[in-house]
Scaffold this active site. Structure first.
Site, PDB file in Angstrom:
ATOM      1  N   GLY A   1      80.111 -16.326  12.303  1.00 41.66           N
ATOM      2  CA  GLY A   1      80.426 -17.684  11.870  1.00 41.66           C
ATOM      3  C   GLY A   1      81.927 -17.874  11.786  1.00 41.66           C
TER       4      GLY A   1
ATOM      5  CD  GLN B   1      86.710 -18.351   8.190  1.00 43.61           C
ATOM      6  OE1 GLN B   1      85.703 -18.824   8.721  1.00 43.61           O
ATOM      7  NE2 GLN B   1      86.820 -17.062   7.913  1.00 43.61           N
TER       8      GLN B   1
ATOM      9  CB  CYS C   1      85.130 -13.132   4.726  1.00 41.02           C
ATOM     10  SG  CYS C   1      85.989 -14.708   5.007  1.00 41.02           S
ATOM     11  CG  LEU C   2      85.473 -13.303  11.015  1.00 38.87           C
ATOM     12  CD1 LEU C   2      85.322 -14.290  12.165  1.00 38.87           C
ATOM     13  CD2 LEU C   2      85.451 -11.863  11.538  1.00 38.87           C
TER      14      LEU C   2
ATOM     15  CG  HIS D   1      80.342 -16.834   4.413  1.00 38.72           C
ATOM     16  ND1 HIS D   1      80.588 -15.621   3.798  1.00 38.72           N
ATOM     17  CD2 HIS D   1      81.456 -17.098   5.150  1.00 38.72           C
ATOM     18  CE1 HIS D   1      81.794 -15.193   4.134  1.00 38.72           C
ATOM     19  NE2 HIS D   1      82.348 -16.068   4.969  1.00 38.72           N
ATOM     20  CD  GLU D   2      81.126 -19.343   8.408  1.00 37.57           C
ATOM     21  OE1 GLU D   2      82.273 -19.814   8.270  1.00 37.57           O
ATOM     22  OE2 GLU D   2      80.918 -18.128   8.539  1.00 37.57           O
TER      23      GLU D   2
ATOM     24  CG  HIS E   1      85.063 -20.227   4.897  1.00 43.19           C
ATOM     25  ND1 HIS E   1      86.138 -19.580   4.332  1.00 43.19           N
ATOM     26  CD2 HIS E   1      84.323 -19.262   5.503  1.00 43.19           C
ATOM     27  CE1 HIS E   1      86.053 -18.273   4.578  1.00 43.19           C
ATOM     28  NE2 HIS E   1      84.950 -18.055   5.279  1.00 43.19           N
TER      29      HIS E   1
HETATM   30  O1  K1U Z   1      83.162 -16.966   7.975  1.00 39.05           O
HETATM   31  C1  K1U Z   1      83.473 -15.833   8.289  1.00 39.05           C
HETATM   32  O2  K1U Z   1      84.422 -15.284   7.773  1.00 39.05           O
HETATM   33  C2  K1U Z   1      82.658 -15.102   9.322  1.00 39.05           C
HETATM   34  C3  K1U Z   1      81.718 -14.085   8.700  1.00 39.05           C
HETATM   35  C4  K1U Z   1      80.391 -14.773   8.431  1.00 39.05           C
HETATM   36  C5  K1U Z   1      79.420 -14.082   7.543  1.00 39.05           C
HETATM   37  C6  K1U Z   1      79.197 -12.741   7.558  1.00 39.05           C
HETATM   38  C7  K1U Z   1      78.261 -12.154   6.727  1.00 39.05           C
HETATM   39  C8  K1U Z   1      77.528 -12.939   5.884  1.00 39.05           C
HETATM   40  C9  K1U Z   1      77.763 -14.277   5.846  1.00 39.05           C
HETATM   41  C10 K1U Z   1      78.685 -14.857   6.690  1.00 39.05           C
HETATM   42  C11 K1U Z   1      81.556 -12.932   9.681  1.00 39.05           C
HETATM   43  O3  K1U Z   1      81.111 -13.130  10.766  1.00 39.05           O
HETATM   44  S1  K1U Z   1      82.051 -11.357   9.176  1.00 39.05           S
HETATM   45  C12 K1U Z   1      81.623 -10.325  10.564  1.00 39.05           C
HETATM   46  C13 K1U Z   1      80.167 -10.046  10.685  1.00 39.05           C
HETATM   47  O4  K1U Z   1      79.410 -10.293   9.777  1.00 39.05           O
HETATM   48  C14 K1U Z   1      79.638  -9.480  11.936  1.00 39.05           C
HETATM   49  C15 K1U Z   1      80.448  -9.095  12.964  1.00 39.05           C
HETATM   50  C16 K1U Z   1      79.911  -8.569  14.122  1.00 39.05           C
HETATM   51  C17 K1U Z   1      78.567  -8.409  14.256  1.00 39.05           C
HETATM   52  C18 K1U Z   1      77.740  -8.766  13.220  1.00 39.05           C
HETATM   53  C19 K1U Z   1      78.258  -9.315  12.069  1.00 39.05           C
HETATM   54 ZN    ZN Z   2      84.350 -16.148   5.701  1.00 39.36          ZN
END
Ligand code: K1U
Ligand code: ZN
Length: 172
Positions: free
Chosen positions: A45, A50, A94-95, A136-137, A140
């Site tokens: 996401g 972000q 979270c990225l 989560h998004e 944000h």
């Molecule tokens: O919004 C963001 O920061 C993105 C975040 C979203 C998220 C992750 C986990 C739970 C809820 C929302 C991410 O994508 S973190 C990376 C991640 O979860 C992932 C990366 C590669 C493969 C699978 C998952």
């Molecule tokens: Zn996030």
């Protein structure tokens, strides 16, 4: 175009984003850039704040199985219209807070209404990882991070790590 992702702490990650009033080609370019940035990260996401764009736009694709058809989604002005009483706990990342993970409890299922890239009104019932991710998004877009659900000490510890990471990245 891949856009740089802001790292916490940054004031833009704490500020509510503005509603989108027109779905035009600039918005379609923004959505394409957000999807490219999300897949490159990689993530499931990404919300516009972000990448420093204070508009209520999010992208997501929670299809994780190797070889499965991707399902990129773009949600403009999303709103939760119903949330289940049943909750689920997921270890979120979270990225904007790289390499930090913590359990967060949220409603297990939500219904969300939004505008799509053609300007049409859409709604969907999300479950599982999709429900966790869309909440989560949307957080944000409201200036909220997953660490805001944690105890103050744990949140402070993560924030200090991110401050150090930003100092190191600035020096490199
Ligand atoms: O919004 C963001 O920061 C993105 C975040 C979203 C998220 C992750 C986990 C739970 C809820 C929302 C991410 O994508 S973190 C990376 C991640 O979860 C992932 C990366 C590669 C493969 C699978 C998952
Ligand atoms: Zn996030």
């Amino acid at each position: 175009m891949i856009r740089p992702i802001l790292i916490h702490p940054d004031p833009r990650l704490k500020k509510p984003a503005d509603p989108v009033d027109t779905v035009d080609d600039d918005l379609r370019t923004l959505a394409a850039d957000m999807l490219e940035t999300m897949y490159d990260a990689p993530g499931i996401g990404l919300a516009a704040p972000q990448i420093g764009v204070m508009q209520r736009v999010l992208v997501m694709d929670c299809v994780k199985e190797e070889g499965a058809e991707p399902r990129p989604m773009v949600l403009i002005n999303p709103e939760v219209t119903w949330a289940s009483d049943e909750v689920s706990i997921y270890e979120e990342g979270c990225l904007s807070i790289p390499e930090q993970y913590a359990d967060v409890e949220r409603p297990a299922e939500v219904k969300v209404a939004w505008t799509d890239l053609d300007g049409a009104e859409r709604s969907e019932h999300f479950t599982g990882l999709w429900a966790t991710c869309v909440q989560h998004e949307i957080d944000h877009l409201d200036g909220k991070l997953f660490i805001d659900y944690l105890k103050p000490l744990k949140r402070q510890m993560i924030t200090r790590k991110m401050q150090k990471l930003k100092r190191e990245r600035a020096r490199a």
